[in-house]
Design a protein around this motif. Structure first.
Motif, PDB file in Angstrom:
ATOM      1  N   LEU A 186      -1.463 -48.020 -60.914  1.00 36.95           N
ATOM      2  CA  LEU A 186      -2.030 -47.211 -62.237  1.00 36.95           C
ATOM      3  C   LEU A 186      -2.613 -45.771 -61.994  1.00 36.95           C
ATOM      4  O   LEU A 186      -2.004 -44.817 -62.162  1.00 36.95           O
ATOM      5  N   PHE A 187      -3.800 -46.088 -61.286  1.00 37.19           N
ATOM      6  CA  PHE A 187      -4.446 -44.853 -61.047  1.00 37.19           C
ATOM      7  C   PHE A 187      -4.955 -44.945 -59.682  1.00 37.19           C
ATOM      8  O   PHE A 187      -5.070 -45.985 -58.939  1.00 37.19           O
ATOM      9  N   MET A 188      -5.027 -43.769 -58.830  1.00 40.05           N
ATOM     10  CA  MET A 188      -5.574 -43.602 -57.544  1.00 40.05           C
ATOM     11  C   MET A 188      -6.818 -42.539 -57.511  1.00 40.05           C
ATOM     12  O   MET A 188      -6.344 -41.384 -58.075  1.00 40.05           O
ATOM     13  N   ASP A 189      -7.644 -42.975 -56.708  1.00 32.64           N
ATOM     14  CA  ASP A 189      -8.621 -41.660 -56.275  1.00 32.64           C
ATOM     15  C   ASP A 189      -7.992 -41.084 -55.013  1.00 32.64           C
ATOM     16  O   ASP A 189      -8.180 -41.601 -53.954  1.00 32.64           O
ATOM     17  N   MET A 190      -7.474 -39.916 -54.961  1.00 29.80           N
ATOM     18  CA  MET A 190      -6.767 -39.190 -53.864  1.00 29.80           C
ATOM     19  C   MET A 190      -7.475 -38.304 -53.260  1.00 29.80           C
ATOM     20  O   MET A 190      -7.153 -37.560 -52.392  1.00 29.80           O
ATOM     21  N   THR A 191      -8.705 -38.647 -53.543  1.00 33.51           N
ATOM     22  CA  THR A 191      -9.869 -37.731 -52.668  1.00 33.51           C
ATOM     23  C   THR A 191     -10.194 -38.608 -51.295  1.00 33.51           C
ATOM     24  O   THR A 191     -10.608 -37.991 -50.533  1.00 33.51           O
ATOM     25  N   LYS A 192      -9.537 -39.723 -51.224  1.00 36.18           N
ATOM     26  CA  LYS A 192      -9.706 -40.451 -50.166  1.00 36.18           C
ATOM     27  C   LYS A 192      -8.466 -41.164 -49.731  1.00 36.18           C
ATOM     28  O   LYS A 192      -7.482 -41.226 -50.479  1.00 36.18           O
ATOM     29  N   ASP A 193      -8.123 -41.771 -48.448  1.00 36.07           N
ATOM     30  CA  ASP A 193      -7.128 -42.649 -48.263  1.00 36.07           C
ATOM     31  C   ASP A 193      -6.965 -43.740 -49.151  1.00 36.07           C
ATOM     32  O   ASP A 193      -7.942 -44.465 -49.220  1.00 36.07           O
TER      33      ASP A 193
ATOM     34  N   LEU B 241       6.768 -41.829 -54.450  1.00 36.07           N
ATOM     35  CA  LEU B 241       5.507 -42.079 -55.123  1.00 36.07           C
ATOM     36  C   LEU B 241       4.999 -40.866 -55.675  1.00 36.07           C
ATOM     37  O   LEU B 241       4.775 -39.747 -55.126  1.00 36.07           O
ATOM     38  N   THR B 242       5.125 -41.053 -57.248  1.00 33.17           N
ATOM     39  CA  THR B 242       4.660 -39.666 -57.948  1.00 33.17           C
ATOM     40  C   THR B 242       3.299 -39.745 -58.600  1.00 33.17           C
ATOM     41  O   THR B 242       3.213 -40.604 -59.187  1.00 33.17           O
ATOM     42  N   ALA B 243       2.779 -38.587 -58.488  1.00 26.73           N
ATOM     43  CA  ALA B 243       1.356 -38.804 -58.928  1.00 26.73           C
ATOM     44  C   ALA B 243       1.326 -37.642 -60.279  1.00 26.73           C
ATOM     45  O   ALA B 243       2.032 -36.687 -59.981  1.00 26.73           O
ATOM     46  N   SER B 244       0.402 -37.698 -61.078  1.00 25.37           N
ATOM     47  CA  SER B 244       0.100 -36.822 -62.236  1.00 25.37           C
ATOM     48  C   SER B 244      -1.153 -36.756 -62.595  1.00 25.37           C
ATOM     49  O   SER B 244      -1.998 -37.880 -62.576  1.00 25.37           O
ATOM     50  N   PHE B 245      -1.719 -35.818 -63.423  1.00 22.86           N
ATOM     51  CA  PHE B 245      -2.960 -35.794 -63.984  1.00 22.86           C
ATOM     52  C   PHE B 245      -2.914 -36.412 -65.540  1.00 22.86           C
ATOM     53  O   PHE B 245      -1.845 -36.256 -65.933  1.00 22.86           O
ATOM     54  N   PRO B 246      -3.747 -37.265 -65.677  1.00 19.79           N
ATOM     55  CA  PRO B 246      -3.854 -37.782 -67.003  1.00 19.79           C
ATOM     56  C   PRO B 246      -4.090 -36.936 -68.025  1.00 19.79           C
ATOM     57  O   PRO B 246      -4.614 -35.906 -67.837  1.00 19.79           O
TER      58      PRO B 246
ATOM     59  N   SER C 141       3.895 -32.887 -62.330  1.00 20.84           N
ATOM     60  CA  SER C 141       4.325 -33.911 -61.317  1.00 20.84           C
ATOM     61  C   SER C 141       4.652 -33.767 -60.021  1.00 20.84           C
ATOM     62  O   SER C 141       5.203 -32.819 -59.743  1.00 20.84           O
ATOM     63  N   PHE C 142       3.967 -34.585 -59.437  1.00 20.33           N
ATOM     64  CA  PHE C 142       4.075 -34.279 -57.703  1.00 20.33           C
ATOM     65  C   PHE C 142       4.350 -35.460 -56.915  1.00 20.33           C
ATOM     66  O   PHE C 142       4.022 -36.489 -56.979  1.00 20.33           O
ATOM     67  N   THR C 143       5.630 -34.891 -56.355  1.00 22.35           N
ATOM     68  CA  THR C 143       6.285 -35.798 -55.376  1.00 22.35           C
ATOM     69  C   THR C 143       5.779 -35.987 -54.044  1.00 22.35           C
ATOM     70  O   THR C 143       4.805 -35.307 -53.589  1.00 22.35           O
ATOM     71  N   SER C 144       6.300 -36.880 -53.333  1.00 21.77           N
ATOM     72  CA  SER C 144       5.852 -37.417 -51.977  1.00 21.77           C
ATOM     73  C   SER C 144       7.128 -37.164 -50.654  1.00 21.77           C
ATOM     74  O   SER C 144       8.020 -37.160 -50.973  1.00 21.77           O
ATOM     75  N   GLU C 145       6.267 -37.203 -49.574  1.00 23.28           N
ATOM     76  CA  GLU C 145       6.956 -37.433 -48.436  1.00 23.28           C
ATOM     77  C   GLU C 145       6.766 -38.550 -47.739  1.00 23.28           C
ATOM     78  O   GLU C 145       5.499 -38.814 -47.689  1.00 23.28           O
TER      79      GLU C 145
ATOM     80  N   ASP D 113     -10.357 -32.235 -57.447  1.00 20.48           N
ATOM     81  CA  ASP D 113      -9.790 -32.340 -58.658  1.00 20.48           C
ATOM     82  C   ASP D 113      -8.756 -33.496 -58.876  1.00 20.48           C
ATOM     83  O   ASP D 113      -8.237 -33.883 -59.847  1.00 20.48           O
ATOM     84  N   LEU D 114      -8.470 -34.180 -57.687  1.00 23.86           N
ATOM     85  CA  LEU D 114      -7.633 -35.416 -57.616  1.00 23.86           C
ATOM     86  C   LEU D 114      -8.452 -36.576 -57.671  1.00 23.86           C
ATOM     87  O   LEU D 114      -7.916 -37.790 -57.102  1.00 23.86           O
ATOM     88  N   LYS D 115      -9.587 -36.804 -58.193  1.00 22.31           N
ATOM     89  CA  LYS D 115     -10.269 -38.126 -58.145  1.00 22.31           C
ATOM     90  C   LYS D 115      -9.569 -39.057 -59.163  1.00 22.31           C
ATOM     91  O   LYS D 115      -9.587 -40.275 -58.486  1.00 22.31           O
ATOM     92  N   LYS D 116      -8.800 -38.833 -59.966  1.00 21.11           N
ATOM     93  CA  LYS D 116      -8.133 -39.762 -60.828  1.00 21.11           C
ATOM     94  C   LYS D 116      -6.660 -39.316 -60.952  1.00 21.11           C
ATOM     95  O   LYS D 116      -6.620 -38.472 -61.815  1.00 21.11           O
ATOM     96  N   MET D 117      -5.918 -39.872 -60.331  1.00 22.13           N
ATOM     97  CA  MET D 117      -4.565 -39.434 -60.429  1.00 22.13           C
ATOM     98  C   MET D 117      -3.602 -40.795 -60.962  1.00 22.13           C
ATOM     99  O   MET D 117      -3.705 -41.815 -60.420  1.00 22.13           O
ATOM    100  N   ARG D 118      -2.798 -40.578 -62.194  1.00 24.52           N
ATOM    101  CA  ARG D 118      -1.786 -41.425 -62.456  1.00 24.52           C
ATOM    102  C   ARG D 118      -0.572 -41.529 -61.164  1.00 24.52           C
ATOM    103  O   ARG D 118      -0.310 -40.528 -60.776  1.00 24.52           O
ATOM    104  N   VAL D 119      -0.207 -42.823 -60.977  1.00 26.81           N
ATOM    105  CA  VAL D 119       0.717 -42.898 -59.782  1.00 26.81           C
ATOM    106  C   VAL D 119       1.885 -43.915 -60.301  1.00 26.81           C
ATOM    107  O   VAL D 119       1.626 -44.711 -61.003  1.00 26.81           O
ATOM    108  N   ILE D 120       3.019 -43.641 -59.717  1.00 24.18           N
ATOM    109  CA  ILE D 120       4.296 -44.410 -60.116  1.00 24.18           C
ATOM    110  C   ILE D 120       5.016 -44.400 -58.933  1.00 24.18           C
ATOM    111  O   ILE D 120       5.347 -43.356 -58.505  1.00 24.18           O
TER     112      ILE D 120
END
Length: 540
Positions: free
Chosen positions: A90-97, A24-29, A37-41, A69-76
């Motif tokens: 599409l987008f996630m608020d990554m300040t929460k689960d 699951l990859t996240a990025s700033f719009p 580009s931020f990958t996952s474990e 800063d991670l309030k609105k992140m694009r995810v793929i």
């Protein structure tokens, strides 16, 4: 065929493990940087996807990334074939689960929790290690965690110029603590996370040489300085350079010459000469052992062509040659060999067709104040720009090399017995002016360096060349100084600084280190730059 038809089919076992969701990859719009580009474990047992963000963003900045800063992140999501995830990403608020459901090819569904973690880096590498004051570049072997300093001479306690992984710390820090590199030194790099560590051993080594010549791709520009930045303010008055083991002397007519540290280009001092004048210290050069020579310009400066000699930058020059003549000489002077032993000194005679004066030194003694006058055949009237250098300081019939602004427009390899052209270099554009040549033997191979000066505010020149003579011709250039190589040609002359070069002055000097492992190519373009290229013959 009947027998083979009775064989049972082999059982098929897939060799690729399927994880259903692979990343699951996240990025700033609205951020197009390469770092965005931020990958996952993925913990497949506990069904947790952790997207890992760096402590600093942008990656090499000091800006500390905050969870807010991670309030609105694009995810793929990277999914196997025929696998679906919902709700649609599409987008996630990554300040929460966040929770997603993954449905595989069989229709089975698994819920994953998606969380963000801001993590300090675990990188702990030394990426550069140089002792700039001595011109030493450490060779880093990451697999063995060793850094080799190639030197036959004592290094002593000195500071180093190093680079390490972003956010890491180093102990001891060679940038602030002078370590004795004549002994092995252990240096530990601790990553930004405070736990991951690497320990490097820095050691002085004497390596093997390659069979012959310089090592491919070893050439690098180690320093370049604007003449104005080192204190040369006049225009069209900087004519030549002399090089010793430690210093580069820059001749500025009518002034005491400035000298730089040969290994890093920093200004080191000023020579005291008693004869400074517009026509009296017209040019400078040096021999193999670092004797520094100055010439006047005849007949403009008077009835005698005069050469002064100093054995070092701290010595007062004394008259070495005084030759009564009306000939036009002094714009260039070259020495093959050492004035302390055997040498051949050459001075072109301008406004002639290929004539030059030649003096001989045997066992440290100048044989005569009066030179032989030699004529290089097949050369047009070479005006006010020419240079000549012999290949063997012990043999007056050895081959020599000459460059000039005349026909034929080539660097010429001359037969020393017949004084005829033996071989020609590349054809040169008549809009520009060649005026300097030098010769050296390095690791059993002879090399010739030359230049091409751009006097205009337009066009592309201010070039240097290095020819490998092992093929018996001037057809092999040993280093690419152009745009596909070191990027020197066209970028260090007067034009690049918005100037012109009214007297078409420039210089190039080859200097081989006493240990024979390095060859330096020094260059200067009037109203432009002075610089140094280093290459080596280290077997690595």
């Amino acid at each position: 065929m009947g027998i083979s038809a009775c064989h049972s089919p082999e059982e098929f076992n897939p060799t690729v493990e399927r994880n259903i969701i692979n990343n699951l990859t996240a990025s700033f719009p609205d951020d197009d940087s390469d770092d965005n580009s931020f990958t996952s474990e993925i913990d497949y047992t506990n069904h947790v996807i952790t997207v890992v963000f760096p402590y600093n963003y942008p990656k090499l900045s000091d800006n500390v990334l905050q969870l807010s800063d991670l309030k609105k992140m694009r995810v793929i999501a990277d999914l196997d074939n025929n696998v679906y995830v919902y709700p649609t990403l599409l987008f996630m608020d990554m300040t929460k689960d966040n929770f997603i459901t993954v449905k595989d090819q069989t229709g089975a569904s698994t819920e994953y929790k998606v969380v963000a973690e801001i993590r300090k880096s675990n990188e702990c590498a030394i990426t550069k290690f140089n002792i700039t004051s001595l011109g030493l570049s450490g060779i880093i072997n990451e697999s063995t965690k060793t850094i080799s300093l190639i030197s036959l001479e004592s290094i002593g306690e000195v500071l180093a110029d190093i680079s390490i992984s972003h956010g890491a710390t180093i102990s001891p820090d060679p940038r602030t603590v002078a370590l004795n590199y004549d002994q092995d030194q252990k240096i530990t790099v601790t990553a930004q996370n405070g736990t991951t560590k690497s320990t490097y051993t820095v050691k002085k080594e004497i390596p093997e040489k390659i069979a012959a010549g310089l090592r491919a791709n070893s050439a690098k520009l180690i320093w370049a300085k604007k003449l104005t930045d080192i204190g040369i303010s006049s225009s069209d008055m900087t004519t030549g350079i002399a090089v010793t083991n430690d210093y580069v002397v820059i001749n500025e007519r009518a002034k005491n010459p400035i000298y730089l540290n040969a290994k890093n280009g920093e200004k080191a001092g000023t020579m005291n000469i008693s004869f400074a004048g517009s026509l009296t210290n017209f040019y400078t050069t040096s021999d193999k052992d670092g004797n520094i020579l100055f010439t006047n310009l005849t007949p403009n400066a008077g009835p005698a062509f005069t050469v002064w000699k100093a054995s070092g930058v701290d010595q007062a020059p004394e008259k070495y040659i005084e030759f009564t003549t009306s000939l036009a000489m002094g714009r260039k002077l070259s020495v093959s060999g050492s004035l302390n032993n055997n040498a051949i000194i050459t001075a072109p005679i301008y406004a002639t067709s290929g004539q030059f004066a030649r003096w001989q030194v045997e066992n440290g003694v100048l044989k005569s104040q009066t030179p032989d006058i030699i004529t290089a055949q097949g050369i047009g009237a070479w005006g006010t720009n020419a240079d000549v250098i012999y290949s063997d300081p012990t043999d007056l019939t050895s081959d020599y090399f000459t460059t000039f602004y005349a026909e034929p427009r080539n660097l010429c390899w001359m037969d020393g017995k017949t004084n005829s052209i033996k071989n020609k270099g590349v054809a040169l554009d008549g809009n520009y002016v060649p005026n300097a040549v030098d010769h050296a033997e390095f690791n059993k191979v002879e090399y010739v360096a030359s230049n091409l000066v751009n006097p205009w505010s337009w066009g592309t020149a201010d070039n240097i060349y290095l020819f490998d003579l092992s093929s018996g011709s001037l057809g092999t250039q040993a280093i690419d100084f152009g745009s596909t190589g070191l990027g020197i040609n066209g970028n260090y002359g007067s034009k690049i600084l918005g100037n012109t070069n009214g007297n078409y002055c420039g210089d190039v000097v080859l200097k081989v280190s006493d240990d024979g492992y390095y060859m330096y190519i020094y260059f200067m373009f009037c109203n432009g730059y002075v610089g140094c290229v280093q290459c080596d013959c280290i077997d690595m």
